[in-house]
Design an enzyme around this catalytic site. Structure first.
Site, PDB file in Angstrom:
ATOM      1  N   SER A 145       0.816  -1.205   0.084  1.00 54.66           N
ATOM      2  CA  SER A 145      -0.112   0.269  -0.046  1.00 54.66           C
ATOM      3  C   SER A 145       0.680   1.093  -0.028  1.00 54.66           C
ATOM      4  O   SER A 145       2.114   1.276   0.687  1.00 54.66           O
ATOM      5  CB  SER A 145      -0.828   0.041   1.355  1.00 54.66           C
ATOM      6  OG  SER A 145      -1.747  -1.114   1.151  1.00 54.66           O
TER       7      SER A 145
HETATM    8  N1  SAH Z   1      -1.356  -4.080   3.440  1.00 54.51           N
HETATM    9  C1  SAH Z   1      -0.622  -4.598   2.282  1.00 54.51           C
HETATM   10  C2  SAH Z   1      -1.719  -4.643   1.097  1.00 54.51           C
HETATM   11  C3  SAH Z   1      -1.480  -5.649   0.138  1.00 54.51           C
HETATM   12  S1  SAH Z   1      -2.563  -5.487  -1.036  1.00 54.51           S
HETATM   13  C4  SAH Z   1       0.746  -4.210   2.211  1.00 54.51           C
HETATM   14  O1  SAH Z   1       0.815  -2.924   2.307  1.00 54.51           O
HETATM   15  O2  SAH Z   1       1.659  -4.669   1.565  1.00 54.51           O
HETATM   16  C5  SAH Z   1      -3.918  -6.485  -0.420  1.00 54.51           C
HETATM   17  C6  SAH Z   1      -3.523  -7.855  -0.010  1.00 54.51           C
HETATM   18  O3  SAH Z   1      -5.151  -8.485   0.439  1.00 54.51           O
HETATM   19  C7  SAH Z   1      -3.175  -8.827  -1.095  1.00 54.51           C
HETATM   20  O4  SAH Z   1      -2.033  -9.469  -0.678  1.00 54.51           O
HETATM   21  C8  SAH Z   1      -4.267  -9.785  -1.309  1.00 54.51           C
HETATM   22  O5  SAH Z   1      -3.783 -10.899  -1.773  1.00 54.51           O
HETATM   23  C9  SAH Z   1      -5.053  -9.658  -0.007  1.00 54.51           C
HETATM   24  N2  SAH Z   1      -6.343 -10.272  -0.246  1.00 54.51           N
HETATM   25  C10 SAH Z   1      -7.377 -10.063  -1.166  1.00 54.51           C
HETATM   26  N3  SAH Z   1      -8.403 -10.481  -0.774  1.00 54.51           N
HETATM   27  C11 SAH Z   1      -8.252 -11.041   0.396  1.00 54.51           C
HETATM   28  C12 SAH Z   1      -9.215 -11.984   1.183  1.00 54.51           C
HETATM   29  N4  SAH Z   1     -10.256 -12.452   1.003  1.00 54.51           N
HETATM   30  N5  SAH Z   1      -8.679 -12.524   2.511  1.00 54.51           N
HETATM   31  C13 SAH Z   1      -7.349 -12.054   2.841  1.00 54.51           C
HETATM   32  N6  SAH Z   1      -6.360 -11.388   2.047  1.00 54.51           N
HETATM   33  C14 SAH Z   1      -7.023 -11.027   1.079  1.00 54.51           C
END
Ligand code: SAH
Length: 223
Positions: free
Chosen positions: A70
């Site tokens: 993010s």
């Molecule tokens: N906070 C993280 C954001 C990653 S992007 C960072 O800053 O690195 C969003 C993440 O949510 C991805 O890794 C994706 O695989 C995960 N995601 C999407 N749908 C999801 C779900 N239903 N349950 C758990 N994780 C999920």
């Protein structure tokens, strides 16, 4: 946890970190604890070395599997929105991704539960955060739509992927002072939304337009 060791790494990028913090302040981030953590957390350790020179730019960056770490502003904004001085015991994060947002939550809340649906990302971020010495995090491989009942009730829930609707399971898992921040899809795009539990029920506040990867169903296993 030897937090000085974690926070101290990568001091070479001091100038770029300062520039980032100035930008976040200009964009309206006010909470000094949040600003301090973003300023000191080594974001470059949560992304591939090829992109590490961009770690302190205010942008989201690819972390593989079509996912992104993010944007620092969004991490700061969402963290600020769930921050309530005397209610910082138990937090649930949905979408562990790189583990960067998790690391910030780990410094603010007593206990963190984080859920990721992509097995390889779950394993990678768990290894990274344990290596760095974070000790108050439960790493769950699962679908965040279900929440994680075992560790509830949560003072706060943060969802870092865009949901089609408010996941009802999560409303049931927050405390009576609980709050949830999430990107929510609507006809025009995505809005950052804060839900807050009160005596009179859940209050919904729309914060601003955002762009997140989608919240998906089910677990993705290794090939
Ligand atoms: N906070 C993280 C954001 C990653 S992007 C960072 O800053 O690195 C969003 C993440 O949510 C991805 O890794 C994706 O695989 C995960 N995601 C999407 N749908 C999801 C779900 N239903 N349950 C758990 N994780 C999920």
């Amino acid at each position: 946890m030897n937090i000085d060791k974690i926070l101290g790494s990568g001091l070479t990028s001091h100038a770029s970190r300062k520039k980032l913090i100035d930008e976040l302040k200009k964009l309206g981030i006010k909470n000094s604890e949040v600003i301090n953590l973003i300023s000191n957390m080594p974001r470059h350790l949560f992304i591939d070395t090829a992109l590490a020179n961009r770690a302190y730019e205010n942008v989201s960056l690819p972390i593989g599997f079509n996912q992104t770490i993010s944007q620092p502003y969004m991490v700061a904004r969402m963290t600020e929105l769930i921050h309530e001085k005397d209610s910082m015991k138990n937090v649930l994060e949905i979408g562990t991704g790189s583990g960067y947002q998790t690391s910030i939550l780990s410094m603010l809340f007593k206990k963190v539960t984080t859920i990721e649906r992509i097995t390889l990302l779950h394993e990678k971020s768990k290894k990274k955060l344990l290596q760095l010495g974070f000790k108050n995090i439960s790493f769950i491989l699962g679908d965040g739509h279900m929440g994680y009942l075992q560790n509830s009730p949560y003072d706060a829930v943060i969802i870092t992927a865009a949901a089609d609707s408010i996941p009802e399971n999560l409303i049931k898992q927050i405390s009576n002072k609980g709050r949830i921040v999430l990107p929510l899809k609507d006809n025009e795009g995505q809005k950052l939304v804060k839900l807050k539990n009160t005596k009179n029920g859940i209050i919904k506040k729309i914060i601003e337009d955002v762009v997140f990867v989608p919240l998906l169903q089910g677990i993705e296993t290794n090939e």
